[in-house]
Motif scaffolding. Structure first.
Motif, short mmCIF file in Angstrom:
data_model
loop_
_atom_site.label_atom_id
_atom_site.label_comp_id
_atom_site.label_asym_id
_atom_site.label_seq_id
_atom_site.Cartn_x
_atom_site.Cartn_y
_atom_site.Cartn_z
N UNK A 1 0.74 -1.29 -0.10
CA UNK A 1 0.01 0.17 0.15
C UNK A 1 1.01 1.16 -0.13
N UNK B 1 -11.53 -9.46 -2.15
CA UNK B 1 -11.67 -7.52 -2.07
C UNK B 1 -11.10 -6.76 -2.75
N UNK B 2 -9.57 -6.81 -1.85
CA UNK B 2 -8.40 -6.34 -3.13
C UNK B 2 -8.39 -7.23 -3.82
N UNK C 1 -19.56 -14.44 -10.09
CA UNK C 1 -20.78 -15.33 -9.06
C UNK C 1 -20.49 -16.31 -8.98
N UNK D 1 -17.57 -16.39 -5.70
CA UNK D 1 -18.33 -15.77 -4.49
C UNK D 1 -19.35 -16.80 -4.01
N UNK E 1 -16.74 -6.09 11.80
CA UNK E 1 -17.24 -5.51 10.61
C UNK E 1 -19.05 -6.14 10.54
N UNK F 1 -28.55 -15.56 -2.98
CA UNK F 1 -27.64 -16.72 -2.90
C UNK F 1 -28.34 -17.92 -3.73
N UNK G 1 -14.46 0.47 5.06
CA UNK G 1 -14.73 -0.77 4.79
C UNK G 1 -16.44 -1.14 4.49
N UNK H 1 -16.42 -3.90 1.27
CA UNK H 1 -15.61 -5.24 1.66
C UNK H 1 -17.17 -6.33 1.18
N UNK I 1 -18.65 -6.99 -2.24
CA UNK I 1 -17.58 -6.98 -3.44
C UNK I 1 -17.86 -8.72 -2.76
N UNK I 2 -17.53 -9.26 -1.49
CA UNK I 2 -17.87 -11.03 -1.94
C UNK I 2 -19.51 -11.40 -2.21
N UNK I 3 -20.49 -11.04 -2.30
CA UNK I 3 -21.55 -10.93 -2.49
C UNK I 3 -21.66 -11.44 -4.36
N UNK I 4 -22.62 -12.46 -4.53
CA UNK I 4 -22.58 -12.79 -5.96
C UNK I 4 -23.46 -12.21 -6.60
N UNK I 5 -23.20 -10.59 -6.82
CA UNK I 5 -23.94 -10.16 -7.45
C UNK I 5 -22.89 -8.74 -8.40
N UNK I 6 -23.83 -8.19 -9.46
CA UNK I 6 -22.72 -7.52 -9.71
C UNK I 6 -23.05 -6.21 -8.79
N UNK J 1 -25.79 -3.88 -6.67
CA UNK J 1 -26.06 -3.76 -4.93
C UNK J 1 -25.13 -2.72 -4.54
N UNK K 1 -29.40 -0.91 -3.55
CA UNK K 1 -29.79 -1.13 -2.46
C UNK K 1 -30.32 -0.70 -1.40
N UNK L 1 -13.28 0.67 -9.00
CA UNK L 1 -13.13 -0.89 -8.05
C UNK L 1 -11.90 -1.16 -8.10
N UNK L 2 -11.28 -1.66 -9.16
CA UNK L 2 -10.23 -2.23 -9.21
C UNK L 2 -8.83 -1.59 -8.08
N UNK M 1 -10.46 -0.23 -5.07
CA UNK M 1 -9.89 -0.36 -3.86
C UNK M 1 -9.42 -1.00 -3.07
N UNK M 2 -8.74 -0.27 -1.85
CA UNK M 2 -8.34 -1.27 -1.54
C UNK M 2 -8.63 -1.16 -0.14
N UNK M 3 -9.37 -1.10 0.29
CA UNK M 3 -10.53 -1.41 2.02
C UNK M 3 -9.68 -0.42 2.96
#
Lengths: 353, 272
Positions: free
Chosen positions: A29, A89-90, A109, A112, A122, A142, B97, B100, B103-108, B112, B116, B264-265, B267-269
């Motif tokens: 970073x 995520x990163x 997808x 994920x 969080x 899901x 954050x 995060x 981003x882990x959810x299986x949707x565009x 989201x 949302x 988004x690419x 993104x550093x959280x």
């Protein structure tokens, strides 16, 4: 699992396809230093000083299906960064990784849908709504069919005994209650891989114990692959057979809990309960590092000499009770963290004592 | 597509449940919003006590102009209800954050992040806009052409798409900046230009501004084109504007998608 600087490893070396495989994964970073004072702040608007922080320094990892791996390390060691990379995520600065055959940061997808991430610090449930509403959203996102959703939800809810909490707004729940519901939400789609980032942080002993039992049960039943980051040795001891110790973005140890004791300690703790407080000089004559607490004497004796010297010590007068124990895991790991910090500055990895 | 619609409806349902949990807040938001709009309408009525038309020969007399205002209310209420709450929340999500979890959810992720949250109170203005349009249309100097009636919803959708694209690009800036609390202010300044007929932008300053807000940031097309189609006679020039608006909407969506993915690419959280 091992890092590029070749730490000791006792990880299983199965020939099967790993669920997680990481090679030379690094994350850097660029951070901006903010100098103190008004003038410096104004100057900083035009000329900011930055530096590169290495959160992860080329880590290698191989985790097989059904393993429950703990990652232990001090704050800033790179544990959470590691999980964020594996969750997609990163993106990394260097290196490669596959989880369930997918590159995480491509964020497909299909990938994920097959893992879950729970972060203890969080909140991922809708704050103002009852958890039941978040679960309903989860079902849609899901694509869980209704019978499967209801079966899984009921099973998880009963295991954690949280049915009565489902209709209360999340904001009205205690931290422990919330974390239980976070876990239910994360497991509804029956993920094959679960990433847990400090799930027990801030929880009381009862809540920690409940989560331990739940996670152990679910992991064993589903043969889920789990990576857990934590600061608590209780989490590790209760849940994991394999331990990865991380400091300053590198891995110091990767292996079993039992072997960490053998590899990183050269002595055992012998505790003697005497009839009366001993004579300090007499204890010193034994020639071992010692601590005296009233009638109790704690000796640190080389493990190779225990069998030879213990009979002699016990023949001494007034020994009412004796115990021989390994060095506590917390102590070993704390020492590893310290040596890792030093190692980080001179480029070496922690050495066994 | 069906799945995304189903998920959106689930989000909307959850938001409605939440809004109903805080009923007083919901009513207050509706009242505030309607009050602001009533003041604007009163201001326009005041203007028409001084002049019969906004700009000589522009055709924006009282009833057509109120059809214009109604169109603006409808478009803005759709954007305010469907996209702005999520975009505003993105600022906080990037800083803390919370992104995060998305981003882990299986949707565009764009879907989201932009849809949302639904602010149902913002639909209040839209409903008034529909009422105002229903009042204005029978009083227009000419009956809207059937083609115009067919084009109107399409152009409303184009206007929404252009504004949505701007929202997404502004929100994407948040990912780069880490904190962007002026998002809503900037949005307000930009959309201010779309609230009035394009004819007011004339002269040495107005001309370049009109060109900028038509061809670079096509904010002037958002309300002007659908309002013109419904409230004024269809002309050949109108056809060009319709085609231009449809093209601008498509281009804006494409560009905003590219900007969002690029952001988004990077993104550093946030640290946990």
């Amino acid at each position: 699992m091992h890092n590029s600087s070749q730490p000791r490893t006792d990880a299983p070396s199965a020939a099967s396809e790993p669920v997680i495989e990481v090679r030379g994964l690094a994350k850097e970073y660029r951070v901006f230093d903010k100098p103190e004072g008004l003038m410096a702040s104004v100057t900083g608007l035009f000329n900011r000083k930055s530096r590169v922080v290495e959160a992860l320094r080329g880590v290698d990892l191989r985790v097989e299906k059904g393993e429950f791996v703990a990652m232990l390390g001090p704050n800033g060691a790179g544990k959470t960064t590691f999980l964020k990379l594996l969750s997609g995520i990163i993106t990394p600065t260097r290196g490669s990784a596959t989880v369930l055959g997918s590159v995480p940061w491509e964020r497909t997808d299909d990938f994920r849908r097959r893992f879950a991430l729970v972060m203890g610090q969080r909140n991922q449930l809708w704050w103002d709504l009852p958890a039941a509403e978040s679960f309903r959203l989860h079902k849609e996102i899901y694509r869980i069919d209704t019978p499967r959703f209801e079966r899984t939800r009921d099973e998880l809810v009963d295991l954690l005994d949280v049915r009565k909490l489902l209709l209360r707004p999340v904001r009205d729940l205690s931290l422990g209650e919330r974390m239980k519901l976070e876990l239910v939400a994360a497991l509804l789609h029956e993920p094959e891989v679960l990433f847990l980032d400090e799930p027990t942080i801030g929880l009381d002993v009862v809540a920690q114990h409940a989560l331990h039992r739940f996670l152990a049960h679910v992991q064993a039943e589903r043969q889920m692959t789990v990576i857990l980051t934590t600061h608590y040795m209780k989490d590790v001891a209760a849940l994991c057979k394999r331990l990865v110790v991380v400091t300053q973005g590198s891995i110091l140890y990767d292996g079993s809990l039992e072997q960490i004791v053998d590899r990183f300690t050269s002595h055992k703790i012998v505790t003697l309960d005497l009839d009366a407080p001993p004579d300090r000089a007499a204890i010193d004559r034994l020639g071992f590092p010692c601590e005296i607490r009233g009638p109790q004497v704690i000796l640190r004796i080389d493990r190779t000499r225990i069998a030879d010297v213990l009979p002699g010590i016990l023949r001494g007068q007034g020994v009412r009770d004796v115990s021989v124990e390994d060095v506590p895991l917390e102590e070993i790991v704390a020492e590893m963290f310290r040596s890792g910090s030093t190692a980080g500055t001179d480029g070496a990895t922690g050495a066994p004592r | 597509m069906t799945r995304y619609l189903s998920i959106f409806l689930t989000f909307a349902r959850a938001c409605l449940v939440r809004d109903m949990t805080f009923r007083a807040n919901f009513v207050l938001e509706c009242v505030t919003s309607l009050g602001w709009m009533a003041m604007n309408l009163a201001f326009y009525l005041l203007v028409f006590t001084f002049t019969p038309e906004i700009g000589r020969g522009t055709g924006w007399t009282k009833e057509p102009f109120f059809a214009f205002v109604a169109t603006g209310l409808i478009i803005n209420s759709i954007v305010q209800a469907l996209f702005m709450p999520s975009a505003e929340e993105l600022t906080e999500m990037v800083r803390t954050g919370g992104l995060d979890g998305i981003l882990v959810q299986p949707l565009d992720a764009q879907f989201l992040l932009s849809m949302h949250r639904v602010d149902f109170s913002a639909f209040a203005n839209g409903l008034v806009g529909v009422g105002l349009l229903a009042w204005a249309i029978p009083r227009l100097p000419q009956v809207p052409h059937p083609v115009a009636i067919l084009l109107y919803p399409l152009l409303i959708a184009c206007g929404v798409a252009i504004l949505y694209s701007l929202v997404i690009m502004l929100a994407a800036a948040t990912i780069h900046l880490g904190r962007n609390q002026s998002l809503y202010d900037f949005w307000f300044y930009l959309t201010n230009f779309s609230r009035y007929p394009a004819e007011i932008y004339s002269g040495p300053w107005g001309g370049p501004l009109r060109a900028l807000c038509t061809f670079v940031i096509p904010i002037l097309l958002v309300v002007n084109v659908p309002a013109r189609v419904i409230a004024q006679p269809l002309t050949g020039q109108g056809g060009m504007m319709v085609a231009g608006t449809v093209f601008a909407a498509g281009a804006a969506l494409g560009i905003s998608r590219w900007v969002f993915l690029a952001a988004l690419s990077k993104y550093r959280s946030a640290s946990s």
